[in-house]
Write an enzyme that holds these catalytic residues in place. Structure first.
Site, PDB file in Angstrom:
ATOM      1  CG  ASP A  56     -14.449 -68.708   4.047  1.00  0.00           C
ATOM      2  OD1 ASP A  56     -13.991 -69.831   3.671  1.00  0.00           O
ATOM      3  OD2 ASP A  56     -13.668 -67.817   3.681  1.00  0.00           O
ATOM      4  CE1 TYR A  58      -9.148 -63.596   8.282  1.00  0.00           C
ATOM      5  CE2 TYR A  58      -9.307 -63.732  10.962  1.00  0.00           C
ATOM      6  CZ  TYR A  58      -9.435 -62.537   9.802  1.00  0.00           C
ATOM      7  OH  TYR A  58      -9.572 -61.576   9.718  1.00  0.00           O
ATOM      8  CG  PHE A  69     -14.036 -59.482   8.972  1.00  0.00           C
ATOM      9  CD1 PHE A  69     -13.007 -59.449   7.251  1.00  0.00           C
ATOM     10  CD2 PHE A  69     -15.301 -58.774   8.656  1.00  0.00           C
ATOM     11  CE1 PHE A  69     -13.900 -59.160   6.571  1.00  0.00           C
ATOM     12  CE2 PHE A  69     -15.476 -58.923   7.669  1.00  0.00           C
ATOM     13  CZ  PHE A  69     -14.894 -58.489   6.081  1.00  0.00           C
ATOM     14  CG  HIS A 179     -13.758 -58.036   0.315  1.00  0.00           C
ATOM     15  ND1 HIS A 179     -12.404 -58.904   1.196  1.00  0.00           N
ATOM     16  CD2 HIS A 179     -14.679 -59.350   1.639  1.00  0.00           C
ATOM     17  CE1 HIS A 179     -12.863 -59.913   2.243  1.00  0.00           C
ATOM     18  NE2 HIS A 179     -14.292 -59.779   2.255  1.00  0.00           N
TER      19      HIS A 179
END
Length: 208
Positions: A56, A58, A69, A179
């Site tokens: 999701d 920031y 990202f 991740h």
């Protein structure tokens, strides 16, 4: 939004309308800015070369701007993105990558990397708060891409992203890994050669 996404957006009008209402009704600020929610969908679905799936946006002020990202140039590089940069530099030392900021617009516009989050919005300080509401839409985004673009590759990092593999019929188009978050980067992301594995399918100049 590029017109190639029209069937998908028409199908999910109700979800989209409901989520837009949160900008007026929710007691906390919502990110990214309303005008950037669908930024990633400016790309023609047939132009996508790589789907890079995040979770999701920031959840801090002025960070999210509609690309997974990525942050605006004047914002500190977030830890997950910093780890991505570090791994790219480690895997390809001969390419002399430098990453002076966290804005990934070049990856998006020039390299046709579809920087998608599974949840398109988030409340300030509340990670994943709207994840379940967005899931039906973004699940269908993955299906839609897989069905309408026969050549793109899917990069799925972490358990949550890997779960989306069920919507991609051709499994050979999927590259998976750990991740890059600080919680898991040292448990399989660093030194994984995940980008070298991807390079076997799709060569990308990762400079920003």
């Amino acid at each position: 939004m590029h017109q190639s996404w029209t069937p998908l957006f028409d199908k999910h009008k109700a979800i989209i309308s409901d989520m837009l209402l949160y900008y007026e009704q929710y007691p906390l600020p919502i990110y990214p800015p309303k005008e950037d929610i669908f930024r990633v969908f400016e790309m023609d679905v047939k132009d996508i070369k790589l789907v890079f799936l995040g979770q999701d946006p920031y959840h801090g002020k002025d960070q999210a701007h509609g690309l997974a990202f990525s942050v605006n140039k004047n914002v500190k590089i977030p830890p997950s993105l910093a780890n991505i940069y570090k791994e790219l530099q480690n895997e390809f030392p001969e390419r002399n990558y430098t990453f002076p900021h966290g804005n990934l617009e070049r990856w998006f516009t020039k390299k046709k990397i579809f920087l998608l989050n599974s949840s398109l919005t988030v409340a300030e300080g509340k990670p994943s708060i709207f994840m379940q509401k967005w899931n039906p839409f973004t699940d269908d985004v993955i299906k839609f891409i897989a069905e309408n673009n026969e050549k793109c590759i899917f990069l799925l990092l972490g358990a949550f992203a890997k779960n989306k593999a069920q919507y991609i019929e051709c499994k050979s188009r999927i590259v998976t890994g750990t991740h890059p978050s600080p919680l898991s980067a040292y448990r399989g992301f660093f030194n994984s050669n995940i980008f070298k594995k991807l390079d076997l399918e799709l060569t990308i100049n990762w400079n920003i």
